[in-house]
Scaffold this active site. Structure first.
Site, short mmCIF file in Angstrom:
data_model
loop_
_atom_site.label_atom_id
_atom_site.label_comp_id
_atom_site.label_asym_id
_atom_site.label_seq_id
_atom_site.Cartn_x
_atom_site.Cartn_y
_atom_site.Cartn_z
N HIS A 87 121.97 43.45 14.17
CA HIS A 87 121.54 43.22 15.55
C HIS A 87 122.51 42.33 16.33
O HIS A 87 122.45 42.28 17.55
CB HIS A 87 120.12 42.64 15.59
CG HIS A 87 120.00 41.21 15.19
ND1 HIS A 87 119.54 40.82 13.96
CD2 HIS A 87 120.26 40.07 15.86
CE1 HIS A 87 119.53 39.50 13.90
NE2 HIS A 87 119.97 39.02 15.04
N ASP A 117 119.49 45.45 8.52
CA ASP A 117 120.03 44.48 9.47
C ASP A 117 121.31 43.83 8.94
O ASP A 117 121.58 42.65 9.18
CB ASP A 117 119.00 43.40 9.82
CG ASP A 117 119.34 42.69 11.13
OD1 ASP A 117 120.08 43.27 11.94
OD2 ASP A 117 118.90 41.53 11.32
N GLY A 191 121.77 31.33 17.57
CA GLY A 191 123.16 31.68 17.31
C GLY A 191 123.56 31.66 15.85
O GLY A 191 124.68 32.01 15.50
N ASN A 192 122.63 31.25 14.95
CA ASN A 192 122.94 31.19 13.53
C ASN A 192 122.58 32.47 12.79
O ASN A 192 122.80 32.58 11.59
CB ASN A 192 122.21 30.01 12.87
CG ASN A 192 122.89 28.69 13.15
OD1 ASN A 192 123.88 28.64 13.87
ND2 ASN A 192 122.36 27.62 12.60
N SER A 193 121.99 33.43 13.47
CA SER A 193 121.63 34.69 12.85
C SER A 193 122.89 35.39 12.36
O SER A 193 123.88 35.53 13.08
CB SER A 193 120.89 35.57 13.86
OG SER A 193 120.26 36.65 13.24
N LEU A 245 113.08 63.90 4.92
CA LEU A 245 112.21 65.04 4.60
C LEU A 245 111.81 65.87 5.80
O LEU A 245 111.23 66.94 5.64
CB LEU A 245 110.95 64.55 3.88
CG LEU A 245 111.11 64.17 2.41
CD1 LEU A 245 109.82 63.60 1.86
CD2 LEU A 245 111.56 65.38 1.59
N GLY A 246 112.05 65.38 7.00
CA GLY A 246 111.70 66.15 8.19
C GLY A 246 110.21 66.29 8.41
O GLY A 246 109.72 67.36 8.80
#
Length: 340
Positions: A87, A117, A191-193, A245-246
């Site tokens: 992200h 992520d 901001g540390n993500s 698998l649709g």
């Protein structure tokens, strides 16, 4: 009136005396955190992205305004591979990396995986120091956990706490559940993500990925083992392959009578609401109204169970699927395609 003086020697042992006894322990803790900071901080970077539309920023974890955003990341090899959150870099037109020594580089996106992520980017420079991964299976509740980030480019940010829980799950932006999440009370600053969560040796045990804003002190990190697995596939192939698998499915409760009659371990299954006969996957033996309760000889109680079982290894294989059709247990065959 006689004046009495109280000396520290007269102080009960559970007051000043106890504090004196604890002083070496506090010094040892501080010494550990300081050493970890010195070891890890040169490898923790600030990531600045630009050229991204505001509509592409789906949640408040992305800091910045307009087409810009910031986050953290960390170097994992001397040849310039870095790990951060998906992200942080998703849909970025340009990715810039600022190192603590003042150098800045424009990074290239190697690959990203919204389902966990995790993203890998690469810079080209000399004297890069990577951080080593620890085995997250060895992590224990109560051990020291130190979250490091670089939200400002030249000055790292550090918070320390303990591992609060293991084996949590967290829903990613793609809708899939991320397994093997580490919960910690080491606060995740803005901001540390994308920065590393490390142990007392300075080895990575997780990647800081989310914080529950209304609840103070509850932060989450993707485990180092899962991160290493995903990063390896991103470096080799640029993406993580998963089965498809649709079908459109939804959770459905099973009556106790149906559960016992068909000898099922769970009280829920996945109702097949519709099928997509697009040729990517073979699903023609399934019917709308079927209730999926097993796949490849593994029980299925939720849609998340099905997602977890549809790994890269299932793509193109003819595999058994257990369903309830008119409340009776039966088996059909499916061939998962590749999720694009």
């Amino acid at each position: 009136m006689e004046t009495q003086f109280i000396s520290f020697a007269d102080t009960p042992p559970n007051s000043f005396g106890q504090a004196d006894e604890d002083a070496p322990l506090l010094d040892a803790y501080s010494h550990t955190v300081v050493n970890v900071a010195k070891k890890v901080s040169p490898s923790v970077v600030q990531i600045k992205v630009s050229g991204r539309k505001a509509a592409d920023q789906p949640d408040n974890r992305r800091r910045g305004r307009g087409d810009q955003g910031t986050g953290s990341g960390f170097i994992i090899s001397s040849d310039g591979y870095l790990i951060t959150n998906n992200h942080v870099v998703a849909d970025a037109g340009k990715i810039d990396v600022a190192l603590p020594d003042g150098r800045e580089f424009e990074a290239t996106l190697v690959g990203r995986d919204a389902a966990t992520d995790i993203a890998v980017i690469k810079i080209y420079g000399e004297g890069l120091r990577g951080i080593r991964f620890a085995d997250s299976k060895q992590v224990q509740v109560g051990q020291i956990a130190i979250a490091v980030g670089n939200p400002y480019g030249f000055q790292y940010s550090l918070t320390a706490g303990v591992v609060s829980a293991l084996g949590r799950t967290l829903r990613s932006e793609s809708g899939r559940m991320i397994d093997d999440i580490i919960q910690t009370d080491a606060s995740l600053n803005p901001g540390n993500s994308g920065g590393p969560l490390v142990n007392s040796h300075g080895d990575v045990i997780g990647v800081n990925t989310a914080v529950i804003l209304p609840a103070q002190g509850i932060c989450f990190a993707v485990s180092s083992n899962l991160t290493a697995l995903v990063a390896g596939k991103l470096i080799m192939h640029g993406r993580v392959r998963r089965g498809y698998l649709g079908i459109a499915g939804q959770l459905i409760n099973l009556t106790e009578r149906i559960k016992q009659y068909n000898q099922l371990p769970a009280k829920t299954g996945v109702l097949v609401a519709s099928l997509e006969p697009d040729g990517v996957a073979y699903n023609t033996e399934l019917q709308p109204g079927d209730i999926i309760v097993g796949f490849n000889n593994q029980p299925v109680a939720t849609v998340d169970d099905l997602h977890r079982l549809l790994t890269e290894d299932t793509i193109g294989l003819r595999l058994p699927m257990t369903v309830l059709r008119q409340n009776l247990r039966t088996e059909v065959m499916v061939v998962p395609g590749e999720l694009k």
